[in-house]
Design a protein around this motif. Structure first.
Motif, PDB file in Angstrom:
ATOM      1  N   UNK A  32       0.811  -1.223   0.000  1.00 27.27           N
ATOM      2  CA  UNK A  32       0.000   0.000   0.000  1.00 27.27           C
ATOM      3  C   UNK A  32       0.842   1.269   0.000  1.00 27.27           C
ATOM      4  N   UNK A  33       1.986   1.217  -0.658  1.00 21.51           N
ATOM      5  CA  UNK A  33       2.868   2.387  -0.704  1.00 21.51           C
ATOM      6  C   UNK A  33       2.103   3.605  -1.251  1.00 21.51           C
ATOM      7  N   UNK A  34       2.116   4.716  -0.522  1.00 16.15           N
ATOM      8  CA  UNK A  34       1.465   5.942  -0.992  1.00 16.15           C
ATOM      9  C   UNK A  34      -0.047   5.970  -0.791  1.00 16.15           C
ATOM     10  N   UNK A  35      -0.600   4.913  -0.229  1.00 16.20           N
ATOM     11  CA  UNK A  35      -2.059   4.881  -0.018  1.00 16.20           C
ATOM     12  C   UNK A  35      -2.392   4.974   1.468  1.00 16.20           C
ATOM     13  N   UNK A  36      -3.577   5.493   1.749  1.00 14.24           N
ATOM     14  CA  UNK A  36      -4.092   5.394   3.120  1.00 14.24           C
ATOM     15  C   UNK A  36      -4.614   3.960   3.270  1.00 14.24           C
ATOM     16  N   UNK A  37      -4.657   3.457   4.498  1.00 17.91           N
ATOM     17  CA  UNK A  37      -4.974   2.027   4.667  1.00 17.91           C
ATOM     18  C   UNK A  37      -6.159   1.807   5.615  1.00 17.91           C
ATOM     19  N   UNK A  38      -7.046   0.905   5.200  1.00 14.42           N
ATOM     20  CA  UNK A  38      -8.178   0.511   6.050  1.00 14.42           C
ATOM     21  C   UNK A  38      -8.269  -1.010   6.055  1.00 14.42           C
ATOM     22  N   UNK A  39      -8.843  -1.557   7.124  1.00 13.99           N
ATOM     23  CA  UNK A  39      -9.106  -2.995   7.184  1.00 13.99           C
ATOM     24  C   UNK A  39     -10.615  -3.206   7.082  1.00 13.99           C
ATOM     25  N   UNK A  40     -11.036  -4.140   6.245  1.00  8.87           N
ATOM     26  CA  UNK A  40     -12.448  -4.516   6.160  1.00  8.87           C
ATOM     27  C   UNK A  40     -12.515  -6.043   6.139  1.00  8.87           C
ATOM     28  N   UNK A  41     -13.458  -6.611   6.860  1.00  7.87           N
ATOM     29  CA  UNK A  41     -13.540  -8.073   6.868  1.00  7.87           C
ATOM     30  C   UNK A  41     -14.835  -8.577   7.477  1.00  7.87           C
ATOM     31  N   UNK A  42     -15.176  -9.788   7.082  1.00  6.35           N
ATOM     32  CA  UNK A  42     -16.166 -10.575   7.806  1.00  6.35           C
ATOM     33  C   UNK A  42     -15.319 -11.602   8.536  1.00  6.35           C
TER      34      UNK A  42
END
Ligand code: SAM
Length: 285
Positions: free
Chosen positions: A114-124
Motif C-alpha cells: 500500500x505504498x502511498x495509499x491510506x490504509x483501512x481494514x475490512x472483513x467478515x
C-alpha cells in the motif's frame, strides 16, 4: 458474477468440490445488501488500500475492489485460491496472500502493498478468532485508519460496551485505548451460507494516530488488563497475583492509593483508573 446468488455460489462450490470448514469459521455472505454497506462504511474508496482478512469466495473482496485503489486479502484456506481466480477474474487491483493472518508480518505487508495509499481494514471475521485478530491489529500499532468488521452479536456487544461495566472485557479496553468504536448495523443469521446459530453486527473502529502511553508502559498496561479479565470473577489483586506474580500487598496498596477498595474487580475500573493503576503498579514492582 453475482456472488450473492445462491445458485451461482452452489455451482462454483460444487464444481470445485469445496466443502465448508466449520473450524475456519466459514460462513459466507449471501445477502446482497451487506457487502456494499461494509465497503461504503469502511473507507473502501479512492486513495485507500484495503486489507481484507478471510476472503471466502470473494463476495466482499469484489465490493472493496470496485471502490478502493487496491485490495490485498489474507486467506488461510488454499482450497479457495482456484475459486477466487475465477470469481475475481475481472479485477486487476486485487492480490490474495495465502497465509494465516496471525502469522503475517503486517507491517511489511502494508509497506509493500500500500505504498502511498491510506490504509483501512475490512472483513467478515472468522468468529473463532475475532478478538485475537482485532487485538493483534491494535497492539501492532499498524498504520491503518479504520477497522470495519462483521463479528458475532455477542462480540459486538463486548466491543461496544463501556469500559468499567459488566459487559466490558480486555478487547473493550483495547479498542477504547487505541481509538473509538461504534456499531454500524445488525446482520441476521440468514444472511450467511451456511447460516450460523447467532446473529451478527458490523462495527467500525477509528484509530487514533497518537497513543497515551509509551510502548513499554503500554505493554505493561495490557498485561494488567489481560490478567484482570482472564479471571474477572476474582478480585483484581488475586488475578494480578496469580497471573502476573504481583504480591497481593503491592496490588492492595496501589488500589488504596487510588481510593479504591482492596476487593475491587477489574470490570469496576474505568479507563482513567486502569491507566493510573497500571502506572502505580509499574512504579512499585
Ligand atoms: N469474506 C467472506 C464472506 O464474507 O463471505 C468469508 C468470511 S468467513 C466468516 C471467514 C474467512 O476467513 C474464511 O474464508 C476462512 O477460511 C478465513 N480464515 C479463517 N481463519 C483465518 C486465518 N487465521 N487467517 C486468514 N484467514 C482465515
Amino acid at each position: 458474477m453475482n456472488l450473492t446468488n445462491i445458485g451461482t455460489v452452489k455451482d462454483i462450490l460444487g464444481r470445485h468440490g469445496f466443502s465448508f470448514s466449520k473450524g475456519l469459521g466459514q460462513n459466507f455472505i449471501i445477502n446482497p445488501d451487506i457487502c456494499p454497506k461494509i465497503a461504503e462504511n469502511g473507507n473502501a474508496c479512492k486513495g485507500f488500500g484495503v486489507l481484507e482478512i478471510g476472503t471466502g469466495i470473494g463476495v466482499l473482496t469484489a465490493e472493496l475492489a470496485r471502490r478502493a485503489d487496491k485490495v490485498t486479502a489474507v486467506e488461510i484456506d488454499s482450497r479457495l485460491l482456484p475459486i477466487l481466480a475465477e470469481t475475481l477474474e475481472e479485477f486487476d487491483n486485487v492480490k490474495i496472500i495465502n497465509e494465516d493472518v496471525m502469522k503475517c508480518d503486517l507491517h511489511k505487508l502494508i509497506r509493500e502493498e500500500f505504498d502511498g495509499l491510506r490504509v483501512a481494514v475490512c472483513a467478515n471475521l472468522p468468529y473463532y478468532i475475532t478478538s485475537p485478530i482485532i487485538m493483534m491489529l491494535l497492539e501492532n500499532r499498524l498504520p491503518i485508519e479504520s477497522i470495519t468488521v462483521m463479528v458475532q452479536k455477542e462480540a459486538a456487544q463486548r466491543l461496544c460496551a463501556k469500559v468499567g461495566t459488566r459487559d466490558s472485557g480486555a478487547i473493550t479496553v483495547g479498542v477504547n485505548y487505541y481509538g473509538t468504536v461504534r456499531k454500524l448495523f445488525d446482520v441476521s443469521r440468514g444472511s450467511f451460507m451456511p447460516a450460523p446459530n447467532v446473529d451478527s453486527a458490523v462495527i467500525r473502529i477509528d484509530l487514533d494516530t497518537d497513543h497515551r502511553l509509551d510502548e513499554e508502559s503500554e505493554r505493561f498496561f495490557f498485561k494488567v488488563v489481560k490478567a484482570g479479565f482472564s479471571q474477572r470473577r476474582k478480585t483484581l489483586a488475586n488475578s494480578l497475583s496469580s497471573v502476573m506474580g504481583i504480591p497481593k500487598e503491592t496490588a492492595y496498596s496501589a488500589l488504596r492509593a487510588m481510593g479504591l477498595p482492596e476487593a475491587a474487580r477489574i470490570e469496576q475500573l474505568d479507563m482513567e483508573q486502569l491507566i493510573a493503576l497500571s502506572a502505580e503498579l509499574r512504579q512499585n514492582i
